[in-house]
Design an enzyme around this catalytic site. Structure first.
Site, PDB file in Angstrom:
ATOM      1  N   TYR A 149      56.409   9.742  -1.878  1.00 54.01           N
ATOM      2  CA  TYR A 149      56.066   9.463  -0.486  1.00 54.01           C
ATOM      3  C   TYR A 149      56.557   8.103  -0.025  1.00 54.01           C
ATOM      4  O   TYR A 149      56.438   7.762   1.153  1.00 54.01           O
ATOM      5  CB  TYR A 149      54.553   9.567  -0.289  1.00 54.01           C
ATOM      6  CG  TYR A 149      54.046  10.981  -0.318  1.00 54.01           C
ATOM      7  CD1 TYR A 149      53.724  11.651   0.852  1.00 54.01           C
ATOM      8  CD2 TYR A 149      53.902  11.655  -1.522  1.00 54.01           C
ATOM      9  CE1 TYR A 149      53.264  12.960   0.822  1.00 54.01           C
ATOM     10  CE2 TYR A 149      53.447  12.953  -1.569  1.00 54.01           C
ATOM     11  CZ  TYR A 149      53.126  13.600  -0.393  1.00 54.01           C
ATOM     12  OH  TYR A 149      52.672  14.895  -0.436  1.00 54.01           O
ATOM     13  N   LYS A 219      51.658  13.830 -14.844  1.00 58.36           N
ATOM     14  CA  LYS A 219      52.633  14.707 -15.491  1.00 58.36           C
ATOM     15  C   LYS A 219      53.471  13.859 -16.445  1.00 58.36           C
ATOM     16  O   LYS A 219      54.699  13.928 -16.492  1.00 58.36           O
ATOM     17  CB  LYS A 219      53.501  15.405 -14.435  1.00 58.36           C
ATOM     18  CG  LYS A 219      54.368  16.541 -14.971  1.00 58.36           C
ATOM     19  CD  LYS A 219      53.568  17.712 -15.497  1.00 58.36           C
ATOM     20  CE  LYS A 219      54.511  18.834 -15.948  1.00 58.36           C
ATOM     21  NZ  LYS A 219      53.789  19.892 -16.685  1.00 58.36           N
ATOM     22  N   ASP A 319      49.390  20.117 -14.172  1.00 54.95           N
ATOM     23  CA  ASP A 319      49.398  21.573 -14.045  1.00 54.95           C
ATOM     24  C   ASP A 319      48.168  22.183 -14.709  1.00 54.95           C
ATOM     25  O   ASP A 319      47.591  23.154 -14.189  1.00 54.95           O
ATOM     26  CB  ASP A 319      50.694  22.174 -14.606  1.00 54.95           C
ATOM     27  CG  ASP A 319      51.054  21.659 -15.986  1.00 54.95           C
ATOM     28  OD1 ASP A 319      50.821  20.476 -16.252  1.00 54.95           O
ATOM     29  OD2 ASP A 319      51.578  22.437 -16.797  1.00 54.95           O
ATOM     30  N   ASP A 343      48.016  15.221  -3.427  1.00 53.69           N
ATOM     31  CA  ASP A 343      48.231  16.104  -2.281  1.00 53.69           C
ATOM     32  C   ASP A 343      47.947  17.552  -2.671  1.00 53.69           C
ATOM     33  O   ASP A 343      47.209  18.275  -1.988  1.00 53.69           O
ATOM     34  CB  ASP A 343      49.679  15.950  -1.801  1.00 53.69           C
ATOM     35  CG  ASP A 343      49.877  16.436  -0.373  1.00 53.69           C
ATOM     36  OD1 ASP A 343      48.909  16.935   0.242  1.00 53.69           O
ATOM     37  OD2 ASP A 343      51.005  16.323   0.130  1.00 53.69           O
TER      38      ASP A 343
END
Length: 462
Positions: A149, A219, A319, A343
């Protein structure tokens, strides 16, 4: 007399009549703001019997600002949020065809509102696609200024993209851009400072609100030097600044093993916390044993079960987290995560408890005190002016605002009012169509129902 909120060394100084800048928003914004502001004024009156009052100051952004001034985000609006510290806004249109990519992102970056605070909780009776939505009571701390972002990217086949790709290939030895001639390129900045201030805010919130755990969601198994670093910096921050108040998940295992077997060796303890221990290299085994010995140094402050009273710091892959918030939501309490993960997670969790229509949001800089509370959904222009949509998102964002200001009596009454209105099945169309025996209310009438279900409150002195 209206006064400004100020930030002092001791924290926010909120007068009894604070000036609060607001942006009503585009599309359905005027509808939901008209409903919400009546709730805010009513709840403050109920809670404080006239000794406190919010002084509203409209500022412009989005389509309304553009139509009046030709500017999507006037300087005066940003200055008002800077001056008055705390504000609230409805949904804004994203300009099309260049310029500001997102007004919401622009405001966050201009004011360095580095925390996107997204609490997600269930109100009894709200339609949900999952079996146990009541298990969801999770507060997300989403980093707001870094990650993708930050907007550092170049269009495919542009001169800039070609230069970056040439630099990566010729100077940095990068060989794994599969189709370099047609690749857009983006850069993902993740800093230690940005990580630390987010995790610090999440831990402080968890301690203040008697939460059980903070989970660092990342991640890092793939992006080792950005998201993996986020995890490592987060753990280090907890140790360096909150050692007496926190325990990591692995430390809790080590201490628990010692409590179960006082004579357990470091090597046996290591085998229990890492089942693959016997397949590791000697250097890795030595590192795990050193980790065990380091954790056992905490025995005076954390041993003999004392770690169970500490705030648990753990981490989870993004995930897997998206799966487990569905299957074991109670495992998560406070989540600290990067921008993109936050998000995804905040919207996915909102769907479990009734949708983004009742999902509140806040953008906060805990160092300067600046905060903008906002509806988290879009503008829904096809419903504009119909007095139809659910105003819950902006109303619950106002509840967050009041709580942030320290006006907890008023904040509690809003929760009571929404709980009562939904419990009575007096709801807007998004819920009514999914609830048996519900009464359909317009946006404005839902505000009336919330006010009706707010208790008398306890008046406080001026």
């Amino acid at each position: 007399m209206a006064d400004s909120i100020t930030m002092t060394d001791q924290g926010l100084n909120v007068p009894d009549n604070p000036i609060i800048p607001f942006i009503e928003g585009d599309g359905t914004g005027p509808d939901i703001w008209a409903a919400a502001v009546r709730v805010f004024d009513a709840v403050v009156e109920k809670a404080y019997a006239g000794s406190r009052k919010l002084q509203w100051k409209e500022v412009l952004a989005g389509a309304k600002a553009f139509n009046q001034s030709g500017n999507w985000l006037p300087d005066e609006t940003v200055q008002a949020f800077r001056q008055y510290i705390i504000g609230i806004k409805g949904p804004l249109t994203t300009p099309v065809g260049g310029g500001i990519r997102s007004l919401n992102v622009a405001l966050r970056q201009m004011l360095d509102l580095y925390v996107c605070l997204r609490p997600v909780r269930y109100f009894t009776g709200v339609p949900s696609p999952v079996k146990r939505p009541q298990d969801v009571n999770i507060v997300i701390f989403r980093e707001n200024t870094e990650d993708i972002y930050a907007g550092v990217e170049w269009e495919a086949q542009s001169d800039e993209a070609k230069k970056v790709i040439a630099f990566l290939q010729d100077q940095m030895g990068v060989t794994n851009i599969r189709f370099p001639d047609t690749s857009g390129i983006g850069i993902k900045p993740v800093s230690r400072e940005g990580t630390e201030r987010l995790v610090r805010a999440a831990i402080n919130y968890a301690l203040k609100n008697n939460r059980r755990s903070v989970t660092l969601v990342h991640k890092g198994n793939i992006m080792k030097f950005t998201e993996g670093a986020f995890r490592d910096w987060g753990y280090a921050l907890a140790v360096n600044e909150f050692r007496n108040e926190t325990v990591s998940e692995r430390e809790s295992w080590i201490l628990g093993n010692k409590e179960s077997n006082a004579d357990i060796s470091a090597e046996a303890n290591a085998r229990q916390i890492d089942p693959g221990y016997d397949m590791m290299t000697p250097d890795k085994q030595q590192a795990i044993c050193a980790e065990v010995e380091k954790a056992l140094e905490l025995w005076p402050t954390h041993g003999d079960g004392k770690w169970k009273t500490k705030l648990l710091i753990r981490d989870a892959i993004a995930d897997i987290t998206l799966q487990q918030v569905l299957t074991r939501a109670k495992s998560f309490d406070v989540i600290a995560t990067l921008n993109l993960n936050g998000d995804y997670l905040s919207d996915a969790l909102a769907a479990q408890v009734g949708g983004i229509g009742i999902a509140p949001g806040a953008n906060i800089n805990y160092d300067t005190g600046h905060a903008i509370f906002e509806a988290t959904h879009g503008t829904a222009p096809k419903y504009a002016g119909l007095d139809k949509v659910n105003p819950g998102s902006v109303i619950l964002s106002g509840e967050l605002m009041l709580r942030y200001m320290g006006w907890t009596e008023a904040a509690d009454l809003i929760i009571q009012g929404i709980d009562g209105a939904i419990g009575a099945k007096t709801v807007t169309y998004d819920f009514e169509r999914l609830m048996d025996g519900a009464t359909l209310l317009k946006c404005s009438a839902f505000a009336d129902a919330i006010i009706e279900h707010m208790g008398a409150g306890v008046a406080v002195g001026a």
